[in-house]
Design a protein around this motif. Structure first.
Motif, PDB file in Angstrom:
ATOM      1  N   VAL A  94       0.818  -1.218   0.000  1.00 12.94           N
ATOM      2  CA  VAL A  94       0.000   0.000   0.000  1.00 12.94           C
ATOM      3  C   VAL A  94       0.855   1.273   0.000  1.00 12.94           C
ATOM      4  N   GLU A  95       2.129   1.090  -0.213  1.00  8.15           N
ATOM      5  CA  GLU A  95       3.071   2.215  -0.260  1.00  8.15           C
ATOM      6  C   GLU A  95       4.167   1.866  -1.254  1.00  8.15           C
ATOM      7  N   PRO A  96       4.408   2.633  -2.323  1.00  8.44           N
ATOM      8  CA  PRO A  96       3.693   3.855  -2.701  1.00  8.44           C
ATOM      9  C   PRO A  96       2.296   3.553  -3.243  1.00  8.44           C
ATOM     10  N   TRP A  97       1.480   4.601  -3.351  1.00  4.84           N
ATOM     11  CA  TRP A  97       0.093   4.432  -3.814  1.00  4.84           C
ATOM     12  C   TRP A  97      -0.342   5.682  -4.559  1.00  4.84           C
ATOM     13  N   LYS A  98      -1.002   5.469  -5.684  1.00  2.00           N
ATOM     14  CA  LYS A  98      -1.520   6.610  -6.443  1.00  2.00           C
ATOM     15  C   LYS A  98      -3.016   6.468  -6.659  1.00  2.00           C
ATOM     16  N   VAL A  99      -3.712   7.592  -6.678  1.00  3.39           N
ATOM     17  CA  VAL A  99      -5.150   7.618  -6.957  1.00  3.39           C
ATOM     18  C   VAL A  99      -5.373   8.524  -8.168  1.00  3.39           C
ATOM     19  N   LYS A 100      -5.960   7.920  -9.213  1.00  2.00           N
ATOM     20  CA  LYS A 100      -6.206   8.670 -10.447  1.00  2.00           C
ATOM     21  C   LYS A 100      -7.613   9.259 -10.428  1.00  2.00           C
ATOM     22  N   VAL A 101      -7.719  10.572 -10.586  1.00  2.46           N
ATOM     23  CA  VAL A 101      -9.019  11.242 -10.658  1.00  2.46           C
ATOM     24  C   VAL A 101      -9.227  11.640 -12.107  1.00  2.46           C
ATOM     25  N   GLU A 237      -8.759   4.449  -8.415  1.00  2.00           N
ATOM     26  CA  GLU A 237      -9.296   5.334  -9.450  1.00  2.00           C
ATOM     27  C   GLU A 237     -10.650   5.883  -9.050  1.00  2.00           C
ATOM     28  N   ILE A 238     -10.841   7.173  -9.313  1.00  2.00           N
ATOM     29  CA  ILE A 238     -12.119   7.857  -9.095  1.00  2.00           C
ATOM     30  C   ILE A 238     -12.453   8.508 -10.423  1.00  2.00           C
ATOM     31  N   ALA A 239     -13.522   8.030 -11.055  1.00  2.00           N
ATOM     32  CA  ALA A 239     -13.881   8.544 -12.382  1.00  2.00           C
ATOM     33  C   ALA A 239     -15.250   9.209 -12.324  1.00  2.00           C
TER      34      ALA A 239
END
Ligand SMILES: Nc1nc2c(c(=O)[nH]1)N[C@H]1C(S)=C(S)[C@@H](COP(=O)(O)O)O[C@H]1N2
Ligand SMILES: [Mo]
Length: 314
Positions: A94-101, A237-239
């Motif tokens: 869970v590290e590193p972690w990216k969230v795509k908006v 991801e948040i779309a």
């Protein structure tokens, strides 16, 4: 297995928090492995927890013991066995972690988790939590309003829905491999109005600490008036979309799990009543027990959300 235990074993909120008080109980609850082992603590997270509690959100019941919230989990990417999840998350990075908006927004962006938690002020809120299976808890979550992130993303005029997607990592998530019949990755969605409601949170912590992996580290959704299945974990991801996105449980069994999945005591699941819930509590030997409580409409958040609905949503 659930063992009914008497009301007296419910712990008053004051006995459960702060953590220093709870720590004294750890010997007593040793039959449940405790949280912490799975918690992700990155450099940027140091000093963020515990966050200041927002006292606008109050409970009508004691907080659930931390050992239950972190030891009795639904996270099917690991296993269907609730008390085993905590033991199967070891390989999950869970590290590193990216969230795509992404999607119908003017400011699409991929955030590093460290950037997210420092950009949007974290707060603690005590919320009721109700699984569609009829067990329930009361949990101190740490997070920030979904609206804060959505405002920054700046939805376009035709934005109608928010779709959220969990990490898909078969090599780190053994349940994906052993349960290939589910349509992975786990996906959930809200209407834009639901996501903008003040109660809807992106959470990064619980009990004043970063989220343990079994609870959806490093970031998950908390929508307290909906059944637990809407509270998607480990989001990548948040779309923002125009069309209503499908969701994993609604696709899998549409007659049992509605797209809205609002907590509603008058709408039974085809195989069980939703009129009551089993409010989980720690038994004398550290086992998971419960007390029965009437289910509240919208999980007790009617004043906050009833304007969003006609009452016929499923
Ligand atoms: N990715 C993912 N998110 C998920 C689930 C899951 O299996 N996978 N289970 C859901 C269900 S059914 C519930 S009740 C809650 C449980 O959250 P908890 O383990 O933190 O109590 O997570 C929800 N989010
Ligand atoms: Mo659930």
């Amino acid at each position: 297995m659930l063992i009914k235990i008497p009301r007296g074993w419910e712990l008053p909120e004051s006995k459960v928090t702060p953590e220093s008080v709870f720590r004294g109980r750890r010997e007593f609850v040793k039959t449940l492995s405790l949280a912490g082992i799975g918690a992700s603590v990155s450099g940027a997270e140091t000093g963020l927890y515990p966050a200041t509690r927002n006292t606008r959100y109050t409970l009508d019941r004691p907080l659930t013991a931390e050992a239950i919230a972190t030891g009795y989990n639904n996270f099917y990417e690991f296993t269907l066995d609730k008390q085993e999840v905590q033991h199967r998350v070891g390989q999950f990075k869970v590290e590193p972690w990216k969230v795509k908006v992404t999607g119908q927004v003017n400011n699409p962006k991929t955030y590093d988790i460290d950037d997210l938690v420092s950009r949007f002020p974290l707060e603690e809120r005590l919320y009721r939590f109700r699984c569609v299976e009829a067990w329930s808890m009361a949990v101190p979550w740490t997070g920030f309003p979904m609206s804060a992130l959505l405002k920054e993303a700046d939805p376009k005029a035709d934005a109608r829905y928010v779709r959220m997607v969990t990490a898909y990592r078969p090599r780190e998530m053994p349940g994906i491999v052993s349960q290939p019949h589910y349509d992975w990755p786990y996906e959930e969605a809200l209407t834009m109005a639901e996501a903008m409601n003040e109660l809807a949170l992106f959470c990064t912590g619980l009990y004043g600490k970063p989220l343990p992996k079994q609870n959806g580290a490093p970031i998950r959704a908390i929508i307290p008036w909906k059944y637990g299945l809407k509270n998607i974990k480990s989001i990548v991801e948040i779309a923002i979309t125009k069309k209503r996105p499908p969701t994993l449980w609604n696709k899998a069994i549409p007659t049992e799990y509605g797209w809205y999945s609002n907590v509603n005591p008058t709408k039974p699941h085809p195989r069980w009543s939703q009129a009551h819930e089993r409010f989980l509590a720690l038994g004398p030997g550290g086992q998971v027990g419960y007390t029965m409580r009437p289910t509240l409409m919208y999980n007790g958040y009617e004043a906050f959300v009833s304007e969003l609905y006609t009452g016929d949503e499923f």
